[in-house]
Scaffold this motif. Structure first.
Motif, PDB file in Angstrom:
ATOM      1  N   HIS A 149     -52.316  22.215-110.128  1.00 14.50           N
ATOM      2  CA  HIS A 149     -51.683  22.312-111.438  1.00 14.50           C
ATOM      3  C   HIS A 149     -50.634  23.420-111.437  1.00 14.50           C
ATOM      4  O   HIS A 149     -50.728  24.381-110.665  1.00 14.50           O
ATOM      5  CB  HIS A 149     -52.726  22.608-112.521  1.00 14.50           C
ATOM      6  CG  HIS A 149     -53.809  21.585-112.624  1.00 14.50           C
ATOM      7  ND1 HIS A 149     -53.589  20.327-113.152  1.00 14.50           N
ATOM      8  CD2 HIS A 149     -55.125  21.630-112.262  1.00 14.50           C
ATOM      9  CE1 HIS A 149     -54.721  19.637-113.110  1.00 14.50           C
ATOM     10  NE2 HIS A 149     -55.665  20.394-112.586  1.00 14.50           N
ATOM     11  N   ARG A 150     -49.656  23.264-112.333  1.00  9.94           N
ATOM     12  CA  ARG A 150     -48.641  24.294-112.544  1.00  9.94           C
ATOM     13  C   ARG A 150     -48.380  24.376-114.048  1.00  9.94           C
ATOM     14  O   ARG A 150     -48.546  23.378-114.767  1.00  9.94           O
ATOM     15  CB  ARG A 150     -47.346  23.933-111.806  1.00  9.94           C
ATOM     16  CG  ARG A 150     -46.250  24.991-111.897  1.00  9.94           C
ATOM     17  CD  ARG A 150     -44.961  24.505-111.254  1.00  9.94           C
ATOM     18  NE  ARG A 150     -43.926  25.538-111.260  1.00  9.94           N
ATOM     19  CZ  ARG A 150     -42.669  25.339-110.895  1.00  9.94           C
ATOM     20  NH1 ARG A 150     -42.282  24.139-110.486  1.00  9.94           N
ATOM     21  NH2 ARG A 150     -41.782  26.329-110.928  1.00  9.94           N
ATOM     22  N   HIS A 151     -47.987  25.536-114.507  1.00 11.12           N
ATOM     23  CA  HIS A 151     -47.681  25.679-115.938  1.00 11.12           C
ATOM     24  C   HIS A 151     -46.746  24.547-116.352  1.00 11.12           C
ATOM     25  O   HIS A 151     -45.689  24.339-115.740  1.00 11.12           O
ATOM     26  CB  HIS A 151     -47.009  27.031-116.199  1.00 11.12           C
ATOM     27  CG  HIS A 151     -46.979  27.398-117.651  1.00 11.12           C
ATOM     28  ND1 HIS A 151     -46.291  26.661-118.594  1.00 11.12           N
ATOM     29  CD2 HIS A 151     -47.558  28.423-118.329  1.00 11.12           C
ATOM     30  CE1 HIS A 151     -46.440  27.210-119.775  1.00 11.12           C
ATOM     31  NE2 HIS A 151     -47.218  28.287-119.652  1.00 11.12           N
ATOM     32  N   TRP A 273     -36.983  23.328-128.422  1.00  7.65           N
ATOM     33  CA  TRP A 273     -37.366  22.622-127.201  1.00  7.65           C
ATOM     34  C   TRP A 273     -38.738  23.111-126.739  1.00  7.65           C
ATOM     35  O   TRP A 273     -39.607  22.316-126.398  1.00  7.65           O
ATOM     36  CB  TRP A 273     -36.344  22.869-126.090  1.00  7.65           C
ATOM     37  CG  TRP A 273     -35.049  22.162-126.216  1.00  7.65           C
ATOM     38  CD1 TRP A 273     -34.377  21.867-127.367  1.00  7.65           C
ATOM     39  CD2 TRP A 273     -34.250  21.668-125.147  1.00  7.65           C
ATOM     40  NE1 TRP A 273     -33.202  21.229-127.081  1.00  7.65           N
ATOM     41  CE2 TRP A 273     -33.088  21.089-125.722  1.00  7.65           C
ATOM     42  CE3 TRP A 273     -34.371  21.667-123.773  1.00  7.65           C
ATOM     43  CZ2 TRP A 273     -32.088  20.509-124.956  1.00  7.65           C
ATOM     44  CZ3 TRP A 273     -33.368  21.095-122.993  1.00  7.65           C
ATOM     45  CH2 TRP A 273     -32.243  20.516-123.591  1.00  7.65           C
ATOM     46  N   ILE A 274     -38.886  24.423-126.688  1.00 10.23           N
ATOM     47  CA  ILE A 274     -40.147  25.005-126.224  1.00 10.23           C
ATOM     48  C   ILE A 274     -41.291  24.602-127.148  1.00 10.23           C
ATOM     49  O   ILE A 274     -42.353  24.152-126.697  1.00 10.23           O
ATOM     50  CB  ILE A 274     -40.029  26.539-126.142  1.00 10.23           C
ATOM     51  CG1 ILE A 274     -38.980  26.936-125.096  1.00 10.23           C
ATOM     52  CG2 ILE A 274     -41.372  27.166-125.796  1.00 10.23           C
ATOM     53  CD1 ILE A 274     -38.725  28.432-125.021  1.00 10.23           C
ATOM     54  N   LYS A 292     -48.426  29.396-124.148  1.00  9.05           N
ATOM     55  CA  LYS A 292     -46.978  29.350-124.337  1.00  9.05           C
ATOM     56  C   LYS A 292     -46.341  30.731-124.292  1.00  9.05           C
ATOM     57  O   LYS A 292     -45.280  30.915-123.702  1.00  9.05           O
ATOM     58  CB  LYS A 292     -46.652  28.673-125.671  1.00  9.05           C
ATOM     59  CG  LYS A 292     -45.161  28.610-125.979  1.00  9.05           C
ATOM     60  CD  LYS A 292     -44.878  27.735-127.190  1.00  9.05           C
ATOM     61  CE  LYS A 292     -45.483  28.285-128.459  1.00  9.05           C
ATOM     62  NZ  LYS A 292     -45.012  27.546-129.664  1.00  9.05           N
ATOM     63  N   GLU A 293     -46.947  31.723-124.891  1.00 12.30           N
ATOM     64  CA  GLU A 293     -46.296  33.016-125.073  1.00 12.30           C
ATOM     65  C   GLU A 293     -45.923  33.727-123.775  1.00 12.30           C
ATOM     66  O   GLU A 293     -44.800  34.207-123.642  1.00 12.30           O
ATOM     67  CB  GLU A 293     -47.165  33.921-125.951  1.00 12.30           C
ATOM     68  CG  GLU A 293     -47.302  33.422-127.382  1.00 12.30           C
ATOM     69  CD  GLU A 293     -45.952  33.181-128.042  1.00 12.30           C
ATOM     70  OE1 GLU A 293     -45.045  34.022-127.880  1.00 12.30           O
ATOM     71  OE2 GLU A 293     -45.788  32.154-128.715  1.00 12.30           O
ATOM     72  N   PRO A 294     -46.818  33.833-122.790  1.00 15.77           N
ATOM     73  CA  PRO A 294     -46.416  34.527-121.550  1.00 15.77           C
ATOM     74  C   PRO A 294     -45.222  33.855-120.879  1.00 15.77           C
ATOM     75  O   PRO A 294     -44.375  34.510-120.271  1.00 15.77           O
ATOM     76  CB  PRO A 294     -47.667  34.443-120.679  1.00 15.77           C
ATOM     77  CG  PRO A 294     -48.786  34.303-121.659  1.00 15.77           C
ATOM     78  CD  PRO A 294     -48.235  33.453-122.763  1.00 15.77           C
ATOM     79  N   TRP A 295     -45.156  32.529-120.991  1.00 19.22           N
ATOM     80  CA  TRP A 295     -44.035  31.817-120.360  1.00 19.22           C
ATOM     81  C   TRP A 295     -42.736  32.204-121.046  1.00 19.22           C
ATOM     82  O   TRP A 295     -41.732  32.446-120.404  1.00 19.22           O
ATOM     83  CB  TRP A 295     -44.259  30.323-120.455  1.00 19.22           C
ATOM     84  CG  TRP A 295     -43.241  29.521-119.693  1.00 19.22           C
ATOM     85  CD1 TRP A 295     -43.239  29.235-118.372  1.00 19.22           C
ATOM     86  CD2 TRP A 295     -42.053  28.913-120.220  1.00 19.22           C
ATOM     87  NE1 TRP A 295     -42.147  28.489-118.037  1.00 19.22           N
ATOM     88  CE2 TRP A 295     -41.400  28.281-119.148  1.00 19.22           C
ATOM     89  CE3 TRP A 295     -41.503  28.849-121.500  1.00 19.22           C
ATOM     90  CZ2 TRP A 295     -40.218  27.583-119.321  1.00 19.22           C
ATOM     91  CZ3 TRP A 295     -40.304  28.156-121.662  1.00 19.22           C
ATOM     92  CH2 TRP A 295     -39.685  27.528-120.577  1.00 19.22           C
TER      93      TRP A 295
END
Length: 299
Positions: A149-151, A273-274, A292-295
């Motif tokens: 898996h990946r973010h 978009w995010i 979502k926030e760290p990304w």
């Protein structure tokens, strides 16, 4: 963004021109060993599996060829009633058909592994198979799987090249945000299928994350080699010292060394978009420990 593309182009040029597209000499199939463990890496496209492939392909006892893409199509024969009726009329029951098709699928992989003198066989890394993993399991019920898996926001950004590239797996779609949202639905659907496969009692699967491979490669690769019944070998940490057959893959990893996390590439995305992308992937992403926030901060 432009600098990132220039760097990626340079890495590809190094991998494809300087190092070259190596080719293994294929031996006659009669010389290929049979009966080695079937091993697969399953993951959505652009989830870091090329890096993992190069790592495992550096192991002296295993070969990880370029993406095969034909195994799932061979397995699909078992889902076609007319084909199965034809086999039955010739005296084949379902298990006989499975054995015949599995042999057909694995002969080129066995041959490739023999050409590489890889005594413990092969690992097939083809993202296409992540779309219908039950086909692979039906053909190779004894197979061992690594699910990677990946973010999702990183995967979607890379997969669509920030909304500017339509991969055939996404079907027809407009560009920009609509394409990104199509890719989000693809990630969610594929990831849910892989999660279900990994949780099935009939499957021998190990789930890992791309981020863990980059932050703790020794332990992550150690868990993978153990799962695949491979002895530990330090060469998997030094993939850049080994030649790899690129096949149709671009040399994205061939010009790199070590393990560097690629994340936050969607910093140029508009906030909607995010937010809209995350709304689609959130449930599956959070189950995998992503948020979502760290990304957003990393971008």
């Amino acid at each position: 963004m432009r600098l990132q593309r220039v760097k990626e182009s340079a890495r590809r040029a190094y991998g494809e021109i300087v190092k070259g597209r190596t080719r293994v000499q294929v031996i006659h199939s009669a010389e290929a060993p049979a009966g080695t463990q079937a091993r697969f890496i399953l993951s959505p496209y652009r989830s870091g599996t090329t890096l993992l492939r190069y790592c495992l392909d550096s192991h002296p006892d295993i070969a990880v060829p370029p993406e095969s893409d034909f195994v799932s199509l061979i397995a699909a024969v078992m889902e076609d009633e007319a084909s199965m009726a034809g086999y039955r009329d010739l005296g084949y029951d379902t298990e006989h058909v499975r054995e015949l098709l599995a042999h057909t699928a694995r002969v080129p992989l066995d041959t490739y592994a023999s050409g590489r003198e890889s005594r413990l066989g092969w690992v097939d890394k083809s993202p296409r198979y992540a779309e219908e993993p039950l086909r692979i399991l039906a053909l190779f019920p004894e197979a061992r799987f690594v699910i990677m898996h990946r973010h999702p926001l990183d995967q979607i950004h890379s997969f669509t090249r920030a909304g500017s590239f339509k991969h055939p797996a996404l079907g027809s779609s407009t560009m920009g945000k609509d394409l990104v949202l199509t890719a989000a639905r693809y990630w969610h659907r594929t990831t849910r299928g892989l999660t279900a496969l990994g949780e099935s009692e009939n499957t021998t699967a190990l789930s890992i994350r791309y981020e863990d491979l980059c932050s703790d490669p020794r332990n992550t690769l150690g868990s993978i080699t153990s799962h695949f019944h491979l002895p530990w070998n330090e060469s998997v940490l030094n993939y850049h010292l080994h030649n790899h057959d690129l096949g149709r893959e671009a040399g994205r990893v061939a010009g790199t060394r070590g393990f560097s996390l690629s994340t936050g590439g969607g910093g140029a995305w508009q906030q909607d978009w995010i937010d809209d992308t995350w709304d689609i992937v959130a449930s599956a992403a959070q189950d995998l420990g992503y948020s979502k926030e760290p990304w957003r901060q990393g971008s």
